[in-house]
Design a protein around this motif. Structure first.
Motif, PDB file in Angstrom:
ATOM      1  N   GLN A  29       1.015  -1.325  -0.104  1.00  0.00           N
ATOM      2  CA  GLN A  29      -0.077  -0.020   0.007  1.00  0.00           C
ATOM      3  C   GLN A  29       1.239   1.148   0.140  1.00  0.00           C
ATOM      4  O   GLN A  29       1.698   1.334   0.863  1.00  0.00           O
ATOM      5  CB  GLN A  29      -0.915  -0.079   1.299  1.00  0.00           C
ATOM      6  CG  GLN A  29      -1.987   1.371   1.253  1.00  0.00           C
ATOM      7  CD  GLN A  29      -2.915   1.281   2.510  1.00  0.00           C
ATOM      8  OE1 GLN A  29      -2.828   0.142   3.229  1.00  0.00           O
ATOM      9  NE2 GLN A  29      -3.486   2.334   2.579  1.00  0.00           N
ATOM     10  N   VAL A  76      -0.331  -1.493  -8.676  1.00  0.00           N
ATOM     11  CA  VAL A  76      -0.805  -2.993  -8.981  1.00  0.00           C
ATOM     12  C   VAL A  76       0.305  -3.698  -9.637  1.00  0.00           C
ATOM     13  O   VAL A  76       0.590  -4.759  -9.269  1.00  0.00           O
ATOM     14  CB  VAL A  76      -1.897  -3.127  -9.742  1.00  0.00           C
ATOM     15  CG1 VAL A  76      -2.270  -4.333 -10.476  1.00  0.00           C
ATOM     16  CG2 VAL A  76      -3.328  -2.506  -9.021  1.00  0.00           C
ATOM     17  N   ASP A 101      -1.025   6.168 -10.703  1.00  0.00           N
ATOM     18  CA  ASP A 101      -0.730   5.713  -9.463  1.00  0.00           C
ATOM     19  C   ASP A 101      -1.187   4.365  -8.943  1.00  0.00           C
ATOM     20  O   ASP A 101      -0.445   3.551  -8.759  1.00  0.00           O
ATOM     21  CB  ASP A 101      -1.297   6.555  -8.389  1.00  0.00           C
ATOM     22  CG  ASP A 101      -0.394   7.872  -8.070  1.00  0.00           C
ATOM     23  OD1 ASP A 101       0.564   7.954  -8.725  1.00  0.00           O
ATOM     24  OD2 ASP A 101      -0.926   8.831  -7.427  1.00  0.00           O
ATOM     25  N   ASP A 102      -2.428   4.119  -9.215  1.00  0.00           N
ATOM     26  CA  ASP A 102      -3.011   2.604  -9.128  1.00  0.00           C
ATOM     27  C   ASP A 102      -2.409   1.656  -9.941  1.00  0.00           C
ATOM     28  O   ASP A 102      -2.008   0.347  -9.567  1.00  0.00           O
ATOM     29  CB  ASP A 102      -4.472   2.853  -9.126  1.00  0.00           C
ATOM     30  CG  ASP A 102      -5.104   3.567  -7.844  1.00  0.00           C
ATOM     31  OD1 ASP A 102      -4.430   3.810  -6.866  1.00  0.00           O
ATOM     32  OD2 ASP A 102      -6.488   3.850  -8.037  1.00  0.00           O
ATOM     33  N   GLN A 103      -2.354   2.009 -11.296  1.00  0.00           N
ATOM     34  CA  GLN A 103      -1.651   0.892 -12.110  1.00  0.00           C
ATOM     35  C   GLN A 103      -0.437   0.578 -11.735  1.00  0.00           C
ATOM     36  O   GLN A 103       0.007  -0.943 -11.591  1.00  0.00           O
ATOM     37  CB  GLN A 103      -1.912   1.367 -13.500  1.00  0.00           C
ATOM     38  CG  GLN A 103      -3.306   1.547 -14.150  1.00  0.00           C
ATOM     39  CD  GLN A 103      -3.108   2.338 -15.593  1.00  0.00           C
ATOM     40  OE1 GLN A 103      -2.684   1.611 -16.494  1.00  0.00           O
ATOM     41  NE2 GLN A 103      -3.849   3.572 -15.806  1.00  0.00           N
ATOM     42  N   ASP A 161       0.482   5.664  -0.458  1.00  0.00           N
ATOM     43  CA  ASP A 161      -0.469   6.774  -0.602  1.00  0.00           C
ATOM     44  C   ASP A 161       0.423   7.973  -1.044  1.00  0.00           C
ATOM     45  O   ASP A 161       1.426   8.331  -0.399  1.00  0.00           O
ATOM     46  CB  ASP A 161      -1.019   7.161   0.573  1.00  0.00           C
ATOM     47  CG  ASP A 161      -2.013   6.075   0.991  1.00  0.00           C
ATOM     48  OD1 ASP A 161      -2.690   5.460   0.273  1.00  0.00           O
ATOM     49  OD2 ASP A 161      -2.059   5.906   2.324  1.00  0.00           O
TER      50      ASP A 161
END
Length: 272
Positions: free
Chosen positions: A154, A169, A164-166, A156
Motif C-alpha cells: 500500500q 498493482v 498511481d494505482d496501475q 499513498d
C-alpha cells in the motif's frame, strides 16, 4: 532466495536508514523488554544488511548484548562490522560478530541460546517455503522475534495521479513474481509469517510502521520512486509508454516540494 532479490545495495540501505529508524515501532520494543533475560542478551539479526537494526535497537535494550548478524553478502557484512551499535540502554557493552550465511537454509543449531531474533525489511524477498523454514528455526530457538518494516503493498501519494494505482498493482505483482524458487511472498509476507508463528504457539503483536516522506526526504523519495516505477514497468511493459512522463512529473513535484508519500509497512512482535 535468488541473488536477484537477495542482494541489497549498500547505498540504498544507507539512504533509507533514517526513515527506517523513524518508522520502527518503539511501542513493540516496550512490549518486548519484559520477555528478555536480565543477565545479558544474545541477539541474532537475520539478513542484517549493514547493521541498521542493531544500531537502532541496541540502545533501547538494557544489559550486556552480543549481536550476531547473518547476511549472504560479504560486503554488507563488512560494512556492518565497521559500524557497530553504541552501548546499551544502561551504558553496558554491546559486542558484534557476523556470519556469512544463506538465512533460508539456516541450521537450527545456529540459533541455540538466542535471547531474541530480529529481522528488518526482509520478509517480502522470501518465498512462502523459505518463510516457513525461517519460522521453524525461530520456533526451535523458543525465543521472541521482532520483525520490522515488512511492506504490505500500500502506497499513498499526494497529490494523486491517474497512473498511481496501475503502477501500484504492477509493482505488487512484481513483488510476488516467481524467481525460479517459487513465487515471492511480497506484500503478503508478514501475514504468512504471522500465521506460521501463531501455529507454532506464539502470541503476536502487529502494528503499522509507515515511511512518511516529504520535502525533507528528497534523495530517498527520488530513489524510492525510481525503484517503484522501474519494477512496475518490468512487470508490465505496457506501462512504459506513460511511465517516462509520470516519472518526470513526480520528480518535478519532489523538486518543488509538492510530493509526499506514505509507504506502508507492518511490524511483528512474536512472543513464545
Amino acid at each position: 532466495m535468488s541473488d536477484e532479490v537477495a542482494r541489497a545495495d549498500a547505498d540504498w540501505l544507507a539512504l533509507r536508514e533514517p526513515a527506517d529508524a523513524a518508522a520502527r515501532s518503539t511501542e513493540l520494543v516496550e512490549a518486548l523488554r519484559p520477555h528478555l533475560p536480565t543477565d545479558g542478551l544474545v541477539i541474532h539479526d537475520l539478513g542484517c544488511g549493514t547493521g541498521s537494526m542493531a544500531r537502532w535497537l541496541a540502545p533501547q535494550l538494557p544489559g550486556n548484548q552480543r549481536w550476531i548478524g547473518y547476511e549472504r553478502d560479504e560486503d554488507l557484512l563488512n560494512r556492518a562490522a565497521a559500524a557497530p551499535p553504541p552501548v546499551s540502554l544502561d551504558g553496558l557493552t554491546v559486542t558484534t560478530e557476523t556470519r556469512l550465511r544463506d538465512i533460508t537454509h539456516l541450521p537450527t543449531e545456529d540459533l541455540d541460546g538466542a535471547s531474541l531474533i530480529t529481522a528488518s525489511a526482509l520478509l517480502d524477498m522470501m518465498t512462502r517455503e523459505e518463510l516457513e523454514r525461517m519460522v521453524a528455526s525461530i520456533a526451535a530457538a523458543g525465543c521472541p522475534a521482532l520483525i520490522t518494516l515488512s511492506v504490505i503493498g500500500q502506497v499513498d501519494l499526494a497529490p494523486a495521479h491517474p497512473l498511481d494505482d496501475q503502477i501500484a498493482v504492477a509493482f505488487n505483482a512484481h513483488q510476488r513474481r516467481d524467481t525460479g524458487h517459487g513465487p515471492l511472498a511480497g506484500p503478503d509476507a508478514v501475514y504468512v509469517a504471522a500465521h506460521a508463528l501463531r501455529l507454532a504457539g506464539y502470541t503476536l503483536h502487529l502494528t503499522p510502521s509507515p515511511w512518511r516522506l516529504d520535502s525533507s526526504d528528497t534523495a530517498l523519495l527520488k530513489a524510492w520512486l525510481k525503484g517503484w516505477v522501474d519494477a512496475a514497468c518490468e512487470q508490465d511493459p505496457s506501462l512504459r509508454a506513460d511511465a517516462s512522463e509520470y516519472r518526470g512529473r513526480r520528480i518535478q513535484q519532489i523538486g518543488s516540494r509538492e510530493l509526499t508519500a506514505m509507504i506502508h509497512h507492518r511490524e511483528l512482535l512474536a512472543l513464545p
